[in-house]
Design a protein around this motif. Structure first.
Motif, PDB file in Angstrom:
ATOM      1  N   PRO A  63      -7.983 -11.237  22.316  1.00  0.00           N
ATOM      2  CA  PRO A  63      -7.067 -12.292  21.888  1.00  0.00           C
ATOM      3  C   PRO A  63      -7.712 -13.664  21.775  1.00  0.00           C
ATOM      4  N   ALA A  64      -8.901 -13.821  22.303  1.00  0.00           N
ATOM      5  CA  ALA A  64      -9.598 -15.101  22.188  1.00  0.00           C
ATOM      6  C   ALA A  64     -10.236 -15.267  20.810  1.00  0.00           C
ATOM      7  N   LYS A  65     -10.375 -14.149  20.087  1.00  0.00           N
ATOM      8  CA  LYS A  65     -10.963 -14.188  18.755  1.00  0.00           C
ATOM      9  C   LYS A  65      -9.881 -14.055  17.691  1.00  0.00           C
ATOM     10  N   PRO A  66     -10.138 -14.475  16.450  1.00  0.00           N
ATOM     11  CA  PRO A  66      -9.110 -14.400  15.407  1.00  0.00           C
ATOM     12  C   PRO A  66      -8.670 -12.968  15.122  1.00  0.00           C
ATOM     13  N   TYR A  67      -7.378 -12.813  14.865  1.00  0.00           N
ATOM     14  CA  TYR A  67      -6.822 -11.526  14.452  1.00  0.00           C
ATOM     15  C   TYR A  67      -5.641 -11.776  13.507  1.00  0.00           C
ATOM     16  N   LEU A  68      -5.329 -10.770  12.690  1.00  0.00           N
ATOM     17  CA  LEU A  68      -4.300 -10.905  11.673  1.00  0.00           C
ATOM     18  C   LEU A  68      -2.901 -10.717  12.243  1.00  0.00           C
ATOM     19  N   LEU A  69      -1.943 -11.412  11.618  1.00  0.00           N
ATOM     20  CA  LEU A  69      -0.519 -11.265  11.904  1.00  0.00           C
ATOM     21  C   LEU A  69       0.182 -10.760  10.651  1.00  0.00           C
ATOM     22  N   SER A  70       1.461 -10.497  10.755  1.00  0.00           N
ATOM     23  CA  SER A  70       2.260 -10.251   9.556  1.00  0.00           C
ATOM     24  C   SER A  70       2.102 -11.440   8.628  1.00  0.00           C
ATOM     25  N   PRO A  71       1.995 -11.219   7.313  1.00  0.00           N
ATOM     26  CA  PRO A  71       1.773 -12.344   6.403  1.00  0.00           C
ATOM     27  C   PRO A  71       3.009 -13.194   6.104  1.00  0.00           C
ATOM     28  N   VAL A  72       4.177 -12.825   6.619  1.00  0.00           N
ATOM     29  CA  VAL A  72       5.366 -13.647   6.414  1.00  0.00           C
ATOM     30  C   VAL A  72       5.742 -14.323   7.719  1.00  0.00           C
ATOM     31  N   ASP A  73       6.443 -15.439   7.614  1.00  0.00           N
ATOM     32  CA  ASP A  73       6.884 -16.125   8.825  1.00  0.00           C
ATOM     33  C   ASP A  73       8.379 -16.419   8.807  1.00  0.00           C
ATOM     34  N   MET A  74       8.826 -17.470   8.099  1.00  0.00           N
ATOM     35  CA  MET A  74      10.222 -17.881   8.143  1.00  0.00           C
ATOM     36  C   MET A  74      11.133 -17.045   7.242  1.00  0.00           C
ATOM     37  N   GLN A  75      10.562 -16.226   6.390  1.00  0.00           N
ATOM     38  CA  GLN A  75      11.364 -15.441   5.458  1.00  0.00           C
ATOM     39  C   GLN A  75      12.224 -14.408   6.187  1.00  0.00           C
ATOM     40  N   ALA A  76      13.426 -14.178   5.661  1.00  0.00           N
ATOM     41  CA  ALA A  76      14.216 -13.040   6.117  1.00  0.00           C
ATOM     42  C   ALA A  76      13.488 -11.765   5.709  1.00  0.00           C
ATOM     43  N   VAL A  77      13.620 -10.717   6.507  1.00  0.00           N
ATOM     44  CA  VAL A  77      12.975  -9.441   6.180  1.00  0.00           C
ATOM     45  C   VAL A  77      14.081  -8.408   5.934  1.00  0.00           C
ATOM     46  N   LYS A  78      14.251  -8.051   4.681  1.00  0.00           N
ATOM     47  CA  LYS A  78      15.306  -7.143   4.248  1.00  0.00           C
ATOM     48  C   LYS A  78      14.684  -5.865   3.692  1.00  0.00           C
ATOM     49  N   ALA A  79      15.500  -4.867   3.450  1.00  0.00           N
ATOM     50  CA  ALA A  79      14.992  -3.613   2.906  1.00  0.00           C
ATOM     51  C   ALA A  79      16.028  -2.972   1.993  1.00  0.00           C
ATOM     52  N   SER A  80      15.532  -2.204   1.043  1.00  0.00           N
ATOM     53  CA  SER A  80      16.373  -1.458   0.116  1.00  0.00           C
ATOM     54  C   SER A  80      16.320   0.005   0.510  1.00  0.00           C
ATOM     55  N   GLY A  81      17.442   0.688   0.381  1.00  0.00           N
ATOM     56  CA  GLY A  81      17.485   2.099   0.720  1.00  0.00           C
ATOM     57  C   GLY A  81      17.817   2.968  -0.472  1.00  0.00           C
ATOM     58  N   VAL A  82      17.307   4.175  -0.469  1.00  0.00           N
ATOM     59  CA  VAL A  82      17.622   5.201  -1.463  1.00  0.00           C
ATOM     60  C   VAL A  82      17.366   4.680  -2.876  1.00  0.00           C
ATOM     61  N   THR A  83      16.213   4.082  -3.076  1.00  0.00           N
ATOM     62  CA  THR A  83      15.879   3.535  -4.398  1.00  0.00           C
ATOM     63  C   THR A  83      15.082   4.519  -5.248  1.00  0.00           C
ATOM     64  N   PHE A  84      14.617   5.599  -4.642  1.00  0.00           N
ATOM     65  CA  PHE A  84      14.013   6.682  -5.408  1.00  0.00           C
ATOM     66  C   PHE A  84      14.991   7.849  -5.345  1.00  0.00           C
ATOM     67  N   VAL A  85      15.452   8.292  -6.504  1.00  0.00           N
ATOM     68  CA  VAL A  85      16.475   9.323  -6.508  1.00  0.00           C
ATOM     69  C   VAL A  85      15.970  10.601  -5.855  1.00  0.00           C
ATOM     70  N   VAL A  86      14.648  10.833  -5.923  1.00  0.00           N
ATOM     71  CA  VAL A  86      14.094  12.004  -5.246  1.00  0.00           C
ATOM     72  C   VAL A  86      14.392  11.949  -3.750  1.00  0.00           C
ATOM     73  N   SER A  87      14.268  10.759  -3.155  1.00  0.00           N
ATOM     74  CA  SER A  87      14.508  10.643  -1.717  1.00  0.00           C
ATOM     75  C   SER A  87      15.991  10.681  -1.389  1.00  0.00           C
ATOM     76  N   LEU A  88      16.844  10.526  -2.395  1.00  0.00           N
ATOM     77  CA  LEU A  88      18.282  10.651  -2.171  1.00  0.00           C
ATOM     78  C   LEU A  88      18.605  12.009  -1.550  1.00  0.00           C
TER      79      LEU A  88
END
Length: 385
Positions: free
Chosen positions: A84-109
């Motif tokens: 932790p004393a050395k640089p490491y990556l975080l999620s690239p978003v910060d203040m943005q809401a994090v939303k998701a879409s479901g069942v957008t590929f009919v195959v996965s329906l």
């Protein structure tokens, strides 16, 4: 040392990193294999960059301070061996809401209907899958939600007794949009991803996530893992929050690729998203999703999530959904795939690089303790706001 993020050499990328020298997360970009700190009072957060008229132009011209090579920083980002004393990556978003879409590929329906019909039982899934596939076939990739053809298939499923709430969002006129996690709660490259301990049937969901400004304008994209608990959601769609939003269950990264003259929405629509799971038990699984088979366009999904009906003043990250639902048996025949603690999940796409995470139980992942209030205080102390 090789770069485990496999970030392409071309493209304009923005992300976030931690160092031992600053109390706040850094806004970073990558140039010629070097990660540069471009945090400034003009744009102290990734959200601020995304709100600009020309985010790519700003990042391209921004003066930066080198914090290390991408190879070294990506290698140090793995939670199991991180310094932790050395640089490491975080999620690239910060203040943005994090939303998701479901069942957008009919195959996965079909898989969602199967989950609901099986009531969370992996043992029943194969028989139900064969029964429904025999009724309506396998090639649903060209089906347009809300079309007459879609309504015909819906009628067949209703007649069969396989009506599902998923049908309404999978082939009906309205998209499913849900909250994946709170702003600042997503994890990034190398982090552990979490499963709720109640789940015994779960899977990764390899997806592309669109990054949109508060105006609704899409400014870039990244890849992500929309970790899913199949047994929990299968018991009831009303348990979606428990199935989807748990500590460390939303992974994004390694960076946001901003739209510029080398990358556009058309590249997103043609992307292939690949998945690899490697278990400590020697199990391995690979698969891929083609964004060309998505039933609703990225623009349609962003418009369904935000607009005059719903505003996001800090913009949003929107997972677009997946067509890949792993069914390869892991252990007893017919029980299908489920995660085991220690699995390494790699989600990759040519234009984005690779997002790598280790699977653990959510309570065992680092608890989310650094929120928007902490970020604002640290930026204020540093004179950046």
């Amino acid at each position: 040392m090789t770069n485990p993020s496999h970030l392409p050499a071309d493209g304009l990328f923005i992300g976030r990193a931690r160092t031992g020298e600053a109390s706040y997360p850094l806004v970073v970009t990558v140039r010629d294999g070097t990660v540069l700190d471009i945090t400034s009072s003009t744009a102290p957060t990734v959200r601020d960059v995304c709100e600009m008229a020309d985010p790519a132009g700003y990042v391209r011209a921004a003066k930066g301070k080198p914090i290390g090579s991408l190879d070294a920083i990506a290698a140090n980002s793995f939670a199991a061996t991180r310094d932790p004393a050395k640089p490491y990556l975080l999620s690239p978003v910060d203040m943005q809401a994090v939303k998701a879409s479901g069942v957008t590929f009919v195959v996965s329906l079909l898989e969602r209907v199967i989950e609901e019909q099986a009531r969370g039982s992996a043992e029943k899934a194969d028989a139900i899958r064969a029964d429904i596939a025999g009724l309506i076939g396998h090639d649903l990739s060209k089906l347009k939600p809300g079309s007459p053809e879609a309504m015909e298939i819906k009628a067949k499923l209703i007649q069969r007794g396989a009506w599902s709430q998923y049908l309404e969002v999978g082939i009906g006129p309205d998209a499913e949009i849900f909250t994946k996690c709170q702003p600042m709660a997503s994890v990034g490259f190398g982090a552990d991803v979490g499963l709720h301990p109640v789940s015994t049937w779960n899977n990764p969901e390899p997806e592309i996530a669109m990054i949109a400004a508060s105006s609704g304008r899409i400014v870039g994209a990244t890849i992500g893992n929309d970790v899913n608990l199949r047994d929990v959601e299968g018991r009831s769609a009303l348990l979606l929050g428990k199935a989807k939003d748990n500590n460390a269950s939303a992974s994004l990264g390694p960076f946001i690729r901003l739209f510029d003259d080398t990358f556009s929405i058309d590249d997103v629509k043609q992307a292939i998203v690949r998945l690899k799971v490697e278990g400590e038990d020697g199990f391995s699984l690979e698969g891929a999703s083609s964004m060309a088979e998505i039933s609703r366009s990225p623009e349609e999904l962003v418009a369904a999530a935000m607009g005059p009906h719903h505003q996001y003043p800090d913009g949003l990250a929107l997972y677009l959904g997946t067509m890949f639902v792993p069914s390869k048996d892991r252990g007893e025949k017919g029980k299908g795939f489920t995660h085991k603690v220690g699995d390494i999940v790699t989600i990759s796409s040519e234009k984005f690089g690779a997002l790598v995470n280790r699977v653990r139980l959510s309570p065992d992942c680092p608890h989310w303790t650094y929120g928007a209030s902490h970020l604002m205080r640290d930026l204020a102390k540093a004179g950046l706001i």
